[in-house]
Design a protein around this motif. Structure first.
Motif, PDB file in Angstrom:
ATOM      1  N   THR A  69      30.411  35.049  20.248  1.00  0.00           N
ATOM      2  CA  THR A  69      31.121  34.327  19.195  1.00  0.00           C
ATOM      3  C   THR A  69      30.781  34.876  17.816  1.00  0.00           C
ATOM      4  O   THR A  69      29.839  35.646  17.649  1.00  0.00           O
ATOM      5  CB  THR A  69      30.748  32.826  19.212  1.00  0.00           C
ATOM      6  OG1 THR A  69      29.333  32.686  18.971  1.00  0.00           O
ATOM      7  CG2 THR A  69      31.112  32.186  20.547  1.00  0.00           C
ATOM      8  N   ALA A  85      34.997  34.050  21.522  1.00  0.00           N
ATOM      9  CA  ALA A  85      35.545  32.906  20.793  1.00  0.00           C
ATOM     10  C   ALA A  85      34.980  32.883  19.385  1.00  0.00           C
ATOM     11  O   ALA A  85      34.044  33.624  19.058  1.00  0.00           O
ATOM     12  CB  ALA A  85      35.225  31.604  21.523  1.00  0.00           C
ATOM     13  N   ILE A 123      39.092  33.240  24.310  1.00  0.00           N
ATOM     14  CA  ILE A 123      39.246  31.787  24.398  1.00  0.00           C
ATOM     15  C   ILE A 123      39.991  31.302  23.157  1.00  0.00           C
ATOM     16  O   ILE A 123      39.591  31.581  22.028  1.00  0.00           O
ATOM     17  CB  ILE A 123      37.883  31.087  24.509  1.00  0.00           C
ATOM     18  CG1 ILE A 123      37.232  31.424  25.862  1.00  0.00           C
ATOM     19  CG2 ILE A 123      38.027  29.580  24.358  1.00  0.00           C
ATOM     20  CD1 ILE A 123      35.866  30.800  26.058  1.00  0.00           C
ATOM     21  N   ASP A 124      41.096  30.601  23.359  1.00  0.00           N
ATOM     22  CA  ASP A 124      41.932  30.131  22.256  1.00  0.00           C
ATOM     23  C   ASP A 124      41.326  28.874  21.636  1.00  0.00           C
ATOM     24  O   ASP A 124      41.182  27.849  22.305  1.00  0.00           O
ATOM     25  CB  ASP A 124      43.336  29.836  22.781  1.00  0.00           C
ATOM     26  CG  ASP A 124      44.297  29.419  21.669  1.00  0.00           C
ATOM     27  OD1 ASP A 124      43.922  29.530  20.484  1.00  0.00           O
ATOM     28  OD2 ASP A 124      45.423  28.986  21.992  1.00  0.00           O
ATOM     29  N   GLN A 125      40.978  28.940  20.361  1.00  0.00           N
ATOM     30  CA  GLN A 125      40.454  27.783  19.633  1.00  0.00           C
ATOM     31  C   GLN A 125      41.294  27.480  18.394  1.00  0.00           C
ATOM     32  O   GLN A 125      40.803  26.961  17.402  1.00  0.00           O
ATOM     33  CB  GLN A 125      38.994  28.029  19.232  1.00  0.00           C
ATOM     34  CG  GLN A 125      38.042  28.112  20.424  1.00  0.00           C
ATOM     35  CD  GLN A 125      36.609  28.359  20.007  1.00  0.00           C
ATOM     36  OE1 GLN A 125      36.335  29.174  19.129  1.00  0.00           O
ATOM     37  NE2 GLN A 125      35.676  27.670  20.652  1.00  0.00           N
ATOM     38  N   ALA A 164      33.909  25.497  24.994  1.00  0.00           N
ATOM     39  CA  ALA A 164      34.086  26.944  25.169  1.00  0.00           C
ATOM     40  C   ALA A 164      33.138  27.488  26.229  1.00  0.00           C
ATOM     41  O   ALA A 164      33.505  28.378  27.003  1.00  0.00           O
ATOM     42  CB  ALA A 164      33.863  27.661  23.841  1.00  0.00           C
TER      43      ALA A 164
END
Length: 252
Positions: free
Chosen positions: A42, A21, A238-240, A28
């Motif tokens: 990340t 992410a 992970i879609d942010q 998350a």
């Protein structure tokens, strides 16, 4: 000042699945746990200044160590590659490639230790039907590519032949772009007075949004993980992309 590498976690534990992410938020971390990942990688670190308190809160705004608490609670290790990713050769090609610019291999702020690394990619802007591209058309292209309208400083019809791209906060890269003879800088964000001064000095500014400019770097992290030996099927993104929104129409 930066923090990179393993921030939270036990080094000897085997990796089961990896979540990737932009930000190591409490949300998350919980999502990584829910999909069976015990490592969240990340771009941004969970913290820069070491937290003084740790509590089960929804955000670091309520407790500086909320992400650390969540990571330990869910047994999800936290690892980030902040500046290392910003100056990496792979990341340097992301924005130019997405926007159809020709990266020259040179940087507005090169690293003295490596010719292949630096910040602020110097790019050539291809002509449009043999005429120089304009600022308005380049900004429209950014809107089409990222699905978000950027904030633009400068004359819409001004020709743009040389651009500097940089993800995240531009910082002093705007001045470096001006010194390098660029017509426009395409960045994640820039302070108001910096954008005002640079645009009046002849450097147009296209602000994509901090996260908008850096979300594509998650794919670079995923590629690096595969290069490090993590199987593709054990990497989950992970879609942010929906952290904020524009009001399309407002009625008063």
């Amino acid at each position: 000042w930066d923090r990179m590498g393993l921030l939270v976690g036990e080094r000897s534990l085997p990796v089961t699945k990896v979540a990737v992410a932009l930000d190591a938020t409490v949300e998350a971390i919980a999502e990584a746990h829910a999909i069976g990942a015990n490592l969240l990688v990340t771009h941004h670190p969970a913290y820069l200044d070491a937290p003084g308190t740790f509590a089960p809160e929804a955000s670091a705004a309520a407790s500086p160590g909320a992400e650390v608490w969540a990571a330990i609670r869910h047994q999800v290790a936290l690892m980030d590659f902040h500046t290392a990713l910003d100056v990496s050769p792979r990341a340097a090609r992301v924005l130019p490639g997405m926007l159809g610019l020709k990266f020259t291999g040179k940087f507005a702020e090169p690293l003295a230790t490596s010719r292949r690394k630096g910040y602020g990619q110097l790019c050539e802007v291809p002509a449009n039907d043999e005429a120089p591209e304009t600022l308005s058309r380049l900004a429209a292209r950014a809107t089409a590519v990222f699905g978000r309208a950027p904030r633009v400083w400068g004359d819409p019809e001004a020709p743009v032949r040389r651009a500097v791209t940089c993800t995240g906060s531009a910082g002093d890269t705007g001045k470096a772009a001006l010194a390098a003879g660029a017509d426009v800088i395409i960045c994640g964000e820039m302070k108001y007075h910096s954008a005002l001064e640079l645009s009046q000095a002849g450097l147009a500014v296209i602000e994509l949004g901090h996260d908008v400019s850096e979300l594509p770097l998650a794919a670079v992290l995923a590629e690096a993980l595969m290069g490090a030996g993590v199987p593709d099927e054990r990497i989950v993104m992970i879609d942010q992309s929906e952290n904020w929104w524009y009001p399309e129409a407002v009625r008063v």
